[in-house]
Design a protein around this motif. Structure first.
Motif, PDB file in Angstrom:
ATOM      1  N   LEU B   6      24.882 -30.286  30.844  1.00  0.00           N
ATOM      2  CA  LEU B   6      23.808 -30.082  31.829  1.00  0.00           C
ATOM      3  C   LEU B   6      24.295 -29.262  33.027  1.00  0.00           C
ATOM      4  CD1 LEU B   6      22.030 -33.557  31.951  1.00  0.00           C
ATOM      5  CD2 LEU B   6      21.191 -31.443  30.944  1.00  0.00           C
ATOM      6  N   ILE B   7      25.499 -29.607  33.490  1.00  0.00           N
ATOM      7  CA  ILE B   7      26.022 -28.862  34.642  1.00  0.00           C
ATOM      8  C   ILE B   7      26.236 -27.399  34.277  1.00  0.00           C
ATOM      9  CG2 ILE B   7      28.011 -28.587  36.188  1.00  0.00           C
ATOM     10  CD1 ILE B   7      28.275 -31.560  36.285  1.00  0.00           C
ATOM     11  N   LEU B   8      26.742 -27.173  33.048  1.00  0.00           N
ATOM     12  CA  LEU B   8      26.955 -25.786  32.612  1.00  0.00           C
ATOM     13  C   LEU B   8      25.643 -25.023  32.620  1.00  0.00           C
ATOM     14  CD1 LEU B   8      29.497 -25.938  29.665  1.00  0.00           C
ATOM     15  CD2 LEU B   8      29.840 -25.098  31.971  1.00  0.00           C
ATOM     16  N   ILE B   9      24.592 -25.657  32.082  1.00  0.00           N
ATOM     17  CA  ILE B   9      23.301 -24.975  32.046  1.00  0.00           C
ATOM     18  C   ILE B   9      22.808 -24.706  33.459  1.00  0.00           C
ATOM     19  CG2 ILE B   9      20.888 -25.167  31.307  1.00  0.00           C
ATOM     20  CD1 ILE B   9      21.901 -26.991  29.048  1.00  0.00           C
ATOM     21  N   ALA B  10      22.932 -25.732  34.303  1.00  0.00           N
ATOM     22  CA  ALA B  10      22.470 -25.566  35.679  1.00  0.00           C
ATOM     23  C   ALA B  10      23.235 -24.441  36.372  1.00  0.00           C
ATOM     24  CB  ALA B  10      22.640 -26.872  36.449  1.00  0.00           C
ATOM     25  N   ALA B  11      24.546 -24.369  36.090  1.00  0.00           N
ATOM     26  CA  ALA B  11      25.372 -23.354  36.745  1.00  0.00           C
ATOM     27  C   ALA B  11      24.914 -21.954  36.381  1.00  0.00           C
ATOM     28  CB  ALA B  11      26.830 -23.550  36.365  1.00  0.00           C
ATOM     29  N   ILE B  12      24.396 -21.803  35.141  1.00  0.00           N
ATOM     30  CA  ILE B  12      23.956 -20.474  34.709  1.00  0.00           C
ATOM     31  C   ILE B  12      22.805 -19.978  35.589  1.00  0.00           C
ATOM     32  CG2 ILE B  12      22.860 -19.223  32.809  1.00  0.00           C
ATOM     33  CD1 ILE B  12      24.464 -21.001  30.918  1.00  0.00           C
ATOM     34  N   PHE B  13      21.897 -20.900  35.922  1.00  0.00           N
ATOM     35  CA  PHE B  13      20.704 -20.466  36.647  1.00  0.00           C
ATOM     36  C   PHE B  13      20.838 -20.568  38.161  1.00  0.00           C
ATOM     37  CE2 PHE B  13      19.187 -21.878  32.477  1.00  0.00           C
ATOM     38  CZ  PHE B  13      18.600 -20.709  32.080  1.00  0.00           C
ATOM     39  N   PHE B  14      21.768 -21.423  38.614  1.00  0.00           N
ATOM     40  CA  PHE B  14      21.763 -21.813  40.022  1.00  0.00           C
ATOM     41  C   PHE B  14      21.804 -20.613  40.962  1.00  0.00           C
ATOM     42  CE2 PHE B  14      22.693 -24.103  43.774  1.00  0.00           C
ATOM     43  CZ  PHE B  14      22.345 -25.413  43.525  1.00  0.00           C
ATOM     44  N   SER B  15      22.807 -19.785  40.761  1.00  0.00           N
ATOM     45  CA  SER B  15      23.007 -18.677  41.688  1.00  0.00           C
ATOM     46  C   SER B  15      21.836 -17.703  41.618  1.00  0.00           C
ATOM     47  CB  SER B  15      24.310 -17.986  41.354  1.00  0.00           C
ATOM     48  OG  SER B  15      24.817 -17.351  42.464  1.00  0.00           O
ATOM     49  N   GLY B  16      21.330 -17.497  40.400  1.00  0.00           N
ATOM     50  CA  GLY B  16      20.196 -16.602  40.236  1.00  0.00           C
ATOM     51  C   GLY B  16      18.992 -17.080  41.015  1.00  0.00           C
ATOM     52  N   ILE B  17      18.790 -18.406  40.981  1.00  0.00           N
ATOM     53  CA  ILE B  17      17.632 -18.940  41.705  1.00  0.00           C
ATOM     54  C   ILE B  17      17.796 -18.739  43.207  1.00  0.00           C
ATOM     55  CG2 ILE B  17      16.373 -21.055  42.249  1.00  0.00           C
ATOM     56  CD1 ILE B  17      17.049 -22.004  39.422  1.00  0.00           C
ATOM     57  N   ILE B  18      19.026 -18.958  43.685  1.00  0.00           N
ATOM     58  CA  ILE B  18      19.256 -18.744  45.131  1.00  0.00           C
ATOM     59  C   ILE B  18      18.926 -17.305  45.493  1.00  0.00           C
ATOM     60  CG2 ILE B  18      20.987 -18.702  46.943  1.00  0.00           C
ATOM     61  CD1 ILE B  18      22.493 -20.856  45.523  1.00  0.00           C
ATOM     62  N   LYS B  29      11.597  -7.867  45.234  1.00  0.00           N
ATOM     63  CA  LYS B  29      11.422  -8.472  43.916  1.00  0.00           C
ATOM     64  C   LYS B  29      12.721  -9.175  43.499  1.00  0.00           C
ATOM     65  CE  LYS B  29       9.686  -7.304  39.330  1.00  0.00           C
ATOM     66  NZ  LYS B  29      10.857  -6.968  38.528  1.00  0.00           N
ATOM     67  N   GLY B  30      13.841  -8.518  43.715  1.00  0.00           N
ATOM     68  CA  GLY B  30      15.124  -9.142  43.432  1.00  0.00           C
ATOM     69  C   GLY B  30      15.519  -9.022  41.981  1.00  0.00           C
ATOM     70  N   PRO B  31      16.789  -9.238  41.703  1.00  0.00           N
ATOM     71  CA  PRO B  31      17.283  -9.145  40.329  1.00  0.00           C
ATOM     72  C   PRO B  31      16.841 -10.342  39.505  1.00  0.00           C
ATOM     73  CG  PRO B  31      19.023  -9.876  41.786  1.00  0.00           C
ATOM     74  CD  PRO B  31      17.821  -9.608  42.643  1.00  0.00           C
ATOM     75  N   GLY B  32      17.032 -10.245  38.188  1.00  0.00           N
ATOM     76  CA  GLY B  32      16.674 -11.346  37.298  1.00  0.00           C
ATOM     77  C   GLY B  32      17.540 -12.565  37.560  1.00  0.00           C
ATOM     78  N   ILE B  33      17.025 -13.708  37.102  1.00  0.00           N
ATOM     79  CA  ILE B  33      17.732 -14.961  37.389  1.00  0.00           C
ATOM     80  C   ILE B  33      19.100 -14.984  36.713  1.00  0.00           C
ATOM     81  CG2 ILE B  33      17.626 -17.441  36.970  1.00  0.00           C
ATOM     82  CD1 ILE B  33      15.087 -17.451  38.215  1.00  0.00           C
ATOM     83  N   LEU B  34      19.229 -14.291  35.603  1.00  0.00           N
ATOM     84  CA  LEU B  34      20.490 -14.330  34.862  1.00  0.00           C
ATOM     85  C   LEU B  34      21.487 -13.267  35.320  1.00  0.00           C
ATOM     86  CD1 LEU B  34      19.290 -15.163  31.277  1.00  0.00           C
ATOM     87  CD2 LEU B  34      20.458 -16.634  32.898  1.00  0.00           C
ATOM     88  N   GLN B  35      21.080 -12.498  36.335  1.00  0.00           N
ATOM     89  CA  GLN B  35      21.941 -11.388  36.744  1.00  0.00           C
ATOM     90  C   GLN B  35      23.376 -11.808  37.098  1.00  0.00           C
ATOM     91  OE1 GLN B  35      21.061  -8.216  36.322  1.00  0.00           O
ATOM     92  NE2 GLN B  35      23.199  -7.777  36.810  1.00  0.00           N
ATOM     93  N   PRO B  36      23.568 -12.896  37.867  1.00  0.00           N
ATOM     94  CA  PRO B  36      24.948 -13.286  38.209  1.00  0.00           C
ATOM     95  C   PRO B  36      25.800 -13.526  36.961  1.00  0.00           C
ATOM     96  CG  PRO B  36      23.402 -14.524  39.529  1.00  0.00           C
ATOM     97  CD  PRO B  36      22.591 -13.750  38.545  1.00  0.00           C
ATOM     98  N   ILE B  37      25.195 -14.151  35.944  1.00  0.00           N
ATOM     99  CA  ILE B  37      25.959 -14.437  34.731  1.00  0.00           C
ATOM    100  C   ILE B  37      26.289 -13.135  33.996  1.00  0.00           C
ATOM    101  CG2 ILE B  37      25.830 -15.543  32.468  1.00  0.00           C
ATOM    102  CD1 ILE B  37      26.377 -17.369  34.860  1.00  0.00           C
TER     103      ILE B  37
END
Lengths: 674, 301
Positions: B6-18, B29-37
């Motif tokens: 769960l933490i791994l999944i959350a980590a994938i999206f967390f930064s993108g959401i911020i 508009k900003g980059p896609g949520i997965l951009q940091p990954i």
């Protein structure tokens, strides 16, 4: 019994042999003597840790009476620590002292003092006759004084040595006071008399304990009695600093533990006193350590911090004894005893590594060092291990003992009163801050000394010390890692020493080892996992980056290309935010000349730190004493006639006072009647 | 093991959401949520540039930093369910193992001999030291409140019942959130998007890292966010069964990420000199929690 005689014979033979040998053989004989003595005493020590106790009586003399020699597991544990640090230290010393080969007589004195110190330390652990104990204590003080002032042609060294000598004797005064008190009341020098006298009288027990405690804490270096430590450590040769920090100050800890066992004072009150002093020592030690720029002085202040951590363990152990909380008692004493060993290991390793640095560069001021990791990779690696361990970070040994203390404190929460809860919170706060500040301090020390670019241009080539000299360092580093990864082994060894303290609280035996081992068991797995994880990630990195392109470039200076070693961050600037924050506790003098005008010529910045406690506790009393005594200088006017007059006045009064004694009494009676 | 994934999944999206939250607030508009990954994956494939000043410390530091955070992650429980390992005092281990990572990231910054990185290292060492007491006292008060000593037991026994416990939970959330911000060098303490090296903390420490190592460091940052998010989740889930907790986990993580994005959009960074006071003030907030716990237990007469 026989073995004790052999022990003494070895010391005597080595002492007489050493002055007549050439320099190389002196070192070998000294080392061999220490090794033999260490092996002999370790035999007893190991047996005591396995559950035996020994009791001999040496004949002694008319004055001392029988000299009881009792070896229990507490002595055994400390003897093992002393022996280990001593063997590695003296082996390291053989190579470290090579640079001083011309000073033959000085070296003989040094070697003899080294052997004497070892036998004194071992004897202090076992002798239980207060008279002989004091004599041996004095032997320890004098021989360590001789060891410290090896480079006595330097003013700083001799000053520090005399400072040490005076403070050691203040320590002896307090011990003497306690022993004389007991001897008068019980008419016996045997340590058992202390128990006999103190039992049944709470008030006396506490005062007697405090008397010993003050004396012993001068030796151990608790704040505010620590002021000799930061002077004595930097000026002594590296192996002596390591031994001093590793074991000599631990004799103070041993004494405190021994007195706790003998006097059995009201444990709760004593526990709170020790805990308070220890937290203050821990915090103050590390706070001052950070602002030091002399590498060995920095390490010396860290010894004060670690004595504080050991003291916290003893403190909560005592409180556990006082409140019949066997978990707290066993965790506290286990932490204290284990940390004594741990500190002996990593601190001696740090001092030896600092010794290597000094030998290679002849500099201890960390502002002039830098980039040594390239010249001395092995020393840097060893220093790094010790630095991580001393900051109490897993997976090394420092974490194990700190974890025991934390666990004790947290488990104490459940049955604590309000006062105890507040104590717990402040202890945790203190311990966490100590850990964090130690991290700040050792990132500074390691980062500035070993990393970056050299800050100083040396005329000579800097190279790693010989492999033989590094051997004891590797041995210590091995034990640091070993205790970190197999702490249970050592906690099992600690079973009997802990049982001396907490054993009385427990009905069935298995509970004791369960307390400490049960707490550490899971940590053990976690440490292993951490190590494996690091290896795993590192190998993945290795495999992934195998085919990637690697370019070596200068450090990215944010587009500034005029890069010079002088633009690096210095130790002083590294701690600047800290220094500003903790200003009220520190005493720092700055001398600076700012850049002025359009074409500035020269500017400089210099800062010195001083110890606030030393200023209040030592300097200002001495100053007022001096000014008070200064009023009597007219007596010492240099005229012989006056001195003869003083002599006559003295003799006359000595003769007359007994004669007119009765008259005085009558006079006083008369006044009373009025 | 569930929490690990769960933490791994959350980590994938967390930064993108911020990042997305911040861009919405600033009208982009900003980059896609997965951009940091995606950035991290690209970095993993790139070659590296090493400074000629650096030594072996610089090579192993990112690895140790990453491994220490993974280790910390293994200790985090999921409400009543244990983490990968759980024992008495695991939160002490949690804090100390993170300190191992910090130690290495600090000395690796100093390894480059750059004055900027030394500056960042100095600040990181001080601020993380100041933030630690808050965490320990928070966990101490929770341990006092519940009578347990491990993450999992504490969180499983944490019942939110009376008004005071609500207050405590909110304060605890605040403290953990702020510690997360400090640990990750985010807004009130540090501005990751600043253009001036003089005012950075974390970003300036990794100026010289590149390629795989930089990827590891960035990943570690995302994981750290998710770990602290998971701790906040743990404050609330208690003994609720799986079916409800997993959606709750993601909702709370999502809210935490949005909260961080919002804070970053509307707050300015503190002056460097004021950071220390602010961080230490967190300790007094956790002391408040401690006294709250005393109140609940009736230890005050």
């Amino acid at each position: 019994m026989r073995i004790i005689e052999v022990f003494i014979v070895i010391v005597v033979i080595a002492t007489f042999l050493i002055p007549f040998l050439n320099v190389k053989r002196k070192a070998i004989v000294a080392f061999a003597a220490i090794l033999l003595c260490a092996l002999l005493s370790s035999y007893f020590a190991i047996n005591t840790l396995l559950g035996k106790t020994y009791e001999f009586f040496l004949p002694g003399s008319l004055i001392t009476g029988l000299i009881p020699v009792r070896i229990d597991s507490l002595s055994g544990w400390f003897m093992l620590i002393i022996n280990f640090v001593y063997i590695t230290g003296s082996f390291y010393g053989i190579f470290y002292m090579n640079a001083y080969n011309e000073q033959k007589n000085n070296l003989s004195l040094h070697a003899v003092a080294l052997i004497f110190l070892h036998s004194a330390l071992i004897s202090l652990c076992v002798i239980q006759n207060s008279m002989v104990f004091l004599i041996v204590w004095e032997m320890m003080a004098l021989s360590s004084f001789i060891l410290i002032i090896f480079e006595h042609e330097k003013t700083a060294t001799i000053k520090a040595g005399i400072n040490f000598l005076i403070q050691s004797h203040i320590c002896i005064i307090f011990l003497m006071l306690g022993f004389i008190w007991v001897a008068i009341k019980q008419n016996s020098f045997d340590f058992n008399a202390i128990t006999a006298y103190a039992s049944g009288n709470h008030g006396v027990a506490i005062i007697l304990f405090l008397c010993f405690f003050i004396g012993l804490s001068i030796k151990a270096g608790f704040v505010p009695f620590h002021t000799w430590l930061p002077y004595a450590h930097p000026v002594a040769p590296a192996h002596i600093s390591g031994i001093m920090s590793g074991v000599i100050i631990k004799i103070g800890i041993f004494g405190i533990l021994r007195m706790l066992l003998l006097i059995k004072p009201d444990y709760t009150i004593v526990g709170y006193i020790i805990l308070t002093i220890s937290i203050i020592s821990g915090l103050y030690g590390v706070m001052l350590a950070i602002i030091q720029h002399n590498l060995k002085k920095l390490l010396a202040y860290h010894s004060i911090e670690n004595i504080g951590i050991i003291g916290i363990g003893i403190g909560i152990g005592c409180i556990g004894m006082g409140s019949n909380n066997q978990v707290l008692a066993s965790l506290g004493f286990a932490a204290a005893l284990l940390h004594t060993l741990n500190h002996g290991l990593f601190k001696s390793l740090l001092f030896y590594a600092a010794g290597n640095v000094y030998q290679a560069t002849h500099i201890l001021n960390i502002e002039s060092l830098g980039g040594l990791v390239k010249k001395m990779p092995q020393t840097a690696f060893l220093f790094l291990i010790a630095a991580i361990a001393i900051s109490g970070i897993p997976p090394f040994n420092g974490f194990v003992s700190e974890f025991l203390i934390y666990n004790g404190l947290f488990s104490w929460l459940h049955d604590a009163t309000l006062a105890a809860l507040i104590t717990i919170v402040f202890s945790i706060l203190g311990l966490v801050l100590i850990g964090g500040l130690a991290l700040l301090c050792f990132t500074k020390a390691f980062g500035i000394v070993f990393l970056g670019n050299p800050r100083h241009e040396f005329q000579h080539e800097i190279k790693e010390v010989s492999l033989f000299q590094l051997m004891p360092l590797y041995l210590i580093a091995f034990f640091i890692v070993f205790i970190g990864l197999f702490p249970i082994l050592f906690l099992n060894l600690l079973y009997h020493p802990i049982a001396l303290f907490a054993g009385t609280l427990i009905n069935h035996e298995s509970a004791l080892s369960f307390n400490t081992v049960g707490v550490i068991q899971p940590i053990n797995w976690a440490m292993w996992m951490l190590v494996l994880l690091v290896i795993l990630v590192f190998s993945i990195r290795k495999i992934v980056t195998r085919k990637q392109k690697v370019v070596i470039e200068p450090t990215w200076g944010c587009a500034y290309v005029g890069f010079a070693p002088k633009t690096q961050y210095t130790a002083n600037s590294f701690i600047r935010p800290y220094r500003k924050l903790f200003k009220p506790f520190l005493l720092i003098f700055k001398h600076k000349k700012d850049i002025e005008g359009i074409f500035p010529i020269k500017s400089h910045y210099e800062s010195h730190s001083y110890d606030k406690v030393e200023k209040w506790m030592i300097d200002s009393p001495i100053r007022s004493l001096k000014s008070f005594m200064g009023r009597f200088t007219f007596l010492q006017n240099g005229r012989l006639q006056f001195y003869i007059l003083y002599g006559i006045v003295f003799i006359v009064s000595v003769i007359c006072i007994p004669v007119i004694y009765k008259t005085i009494i009558e006079f006083i009676e008369f006044i009373k009647q009025l | 093991m569930l929490i690990f994934i769960l933490i791994l999944i959350a980590a994938i999206f967390f930064s993108g959401i911020i990042i997305r939250t911040k861009s919405i607030f600033s009208g982009r508009k900003g980059p896609g949520i997965l951009q940091p990954i995606k950035d991290v994956i690209r970095l993993f494939r790139k070659g590296s540039v090493y400074s000629q000043t650096t030594s072996f410390v610089f090579q192993i530091a990112p690895t140790v930093y990453f491994a220490s955070v993974i280790m910390a992650m293994l200790v985090v429980p999921f409400g009543q369910y244990k983490g990968f390992i759980s024992f008495n005092g695991d939160f002490i281990f949690f804090a100390y193992v993170l300190a191992l990572g910090k130690f290495f990231s600090i000395i690796s910054a100093m390894d480059t001999g750059s004055s900027f990185e030394g500056m960042g290292a100095s600040r990181e060492a001080l601020y993380s030291m100041l933030a630690e007491p808050a965490f320990f006292i928070l966990m101490g008060s929770l341990a006092l409140l519940t009578g347990h000593l491990s993450f999992q037991e504490i969180f499983a026994a944490l019942h939110i019942g009376s008004y005071i416990t609500y207050a405590l939970a909110i304060l605890a959330t605040f403290v953990i959130l702020m510690i997360a911000m400090i640990e990750n060098s985010r807004m009130p303490i540090d501005d990751p998007k600043t253009h001036l090296e003089l005012t950075m903390i974390h970003e300036v420490m990794i100026l010289d890292n590149s390629g795989f190592d930089l990827g590891l460091i960035l990943t570690t940052g995302y994981l750290k966010f998710a770990i602290y998010g998971a701790l906040i989740v743990n404050l609330f889930v208690g003994v609720i069964p799986y079916g409800y907790t997993i959606p709750m986990f993601f909702i709370i993580q999502f809210l935490v990420a949005i909260a961080i994005g919002t804070i970053e959009s509307f707050m300015a960074r503190f002056r460097m000199g004021h950071n220390a006071q602010f961080i230490f003030a967190l300790t007094s907030v956790s002391l408040l929690i401690f006294f709250g716990a005393l109140l609940i237990l009736g230890k005050f007469i």
